[in-house]
Design a protein around this motif. Sequence first.
Motif, short mmCIF file in Angstrom:
data_model
loop_
_atom_site.label_atom_id
_atom_site.label_comp_id
_atom_site.label_asym_id
_atom_site.label_seq_id
_atom_site.Cartn_x
_atom_site.Cartn_y
_atom_site.Cartn_z
N TYR A 93 13.94 -28.49 -35.33
CA TYR A 93 13.99 -27.56 -34.20
C TYR A 93 12.94 -27.91 -33.15
O TYR A 93 13.23 -27.95 -31.96
N VAL A 94 11.69 -28.12 -33.58
CA VAL A 94 10.61 -28.34 -32.62
C VAL A 94 10.78 -29.69 -31.89
O VAL A 94 10.59 -29.76 -30.68
N VAL A 95 11.18 -30.71 -32.61
CA VAL A 95 11.39 -32.02 -31.97
C VAL A 95 12.55 -31.93 -30.98
O VAL A 95 12.47 -32.43 -29.86
N GLU A 96 13.63 -31.26 -31.36
CA GLU A 96 14.79 -31.12 -30.48
C GLU A 96 14.47 -30.27 -29.24
O GLU A 96 15.10 -30.42 -28.21
N ASP A 97 13.47 -29.41 -29.35
CA ASP A 97 13.12 -28.50 -28.26
C ASP A 97 12.27 -29.18 -27.18
O ASP A 97 11.95 -28.57 -26.16
N GLN A 98 11.92 -30.42 -27.35
CA GLN A 98 11.03 -31.08 -26.39
C GLN A 98 11.63 -31.17 -24.99
O GLN A 98 10.91 -31.14 -24.01
N THR A 99 12.95 -31.22 -24.89
CA THR A 99 13.59 -31.29 -23.57
C THR A 99 13.47 -29.97 -22.82
O THR A 99 13.10 -29.93 -21.66
N PHE A 100 13.77 -28.86 -23.52
CA PHE A 100 13.83 -27.56 -22.85
C PHE A 100 12.58 -26.72 -23.05
O PHE A 100 12.31 -25.82 -22.28
N GLN A 101 11.82 -27.00 -24.09
CA GLN A 101 10.57 -26.30 -24.41
C GLN A 101 10.73 -24.78 -24.37
O GLN A 101 9.99 -24.08 -23.68
N ARG A 102 11.71 -24.29 -25.12
CA ARG A 102 11.96 -22.85 -25.13
C ARG A 102 11.63 -22.17 -26.45
O ARG A 102 11.78 -20.96 -26.57
N ILE A 103 11.16 -22.90 -27.44
CA ILE A 103 10.73 -22.25 -28.67
C ILE A 103 9.33 -21.71 -28.42
O ILE A 103 8.39 -22.46 -28.16
N SER A 104 9.20 -20.40 -28.49
CA SER A 104 7.90 -19.78 -28.24
C SER A 104 7.13 -19.52 -29.52
O SER A 104 5.91 -19.43 -29.50
#
Length: 158
Positions: free
Chosen positions: A69-80
């Motif tokens: 999840y965290v690696v995939e979120d690098q584009t959108f940076q929406r995991i808070s």
Amino acid sequence: MDNDIFMKSSIIQKYVSQDKYSSYIIVIDDTFLIRNNLKKLINNIIKQNKKENDIKVLSGSDGADLLWYVVEDQTFQRISCVISDESMDHINGSQAVSILKKLKKDEKVRHLPYFICSTNFEDDSIKGRILDSGFDIVIDKQTKKTDLENILKSRKII
């Protein structure tokens, strides 16, 4: 196998880029009942704070899911925020967070969310080890709704 990961990644990237949510909270726990109860509790907090159109709760069952999840979120940076169990079958929560912190230090990832460890451990030395791995806070699995809400508000997650 690599092709499956690429397909999954592409599908998630497309989905996330088109959804309406400005942030995500990720719940990671290998016990289905605990994972679902925590998701319900967080969704209740989100609804009570009128943020159901802004925040979505996603889940996984192992530290490998947390990494993904965290690696995939690098584009959108929406995991808070990530709320993760410590003891899991393959990759523990502290192992996953430690890997992510090292990737951040090596500039392989840009964005890391706020990490909360949900555990039943009461021993201070174990809690200290968990915090040393990179978790920002340790909470009890039986945490009260008001306590969790206060943590999420104080960190401006909700």
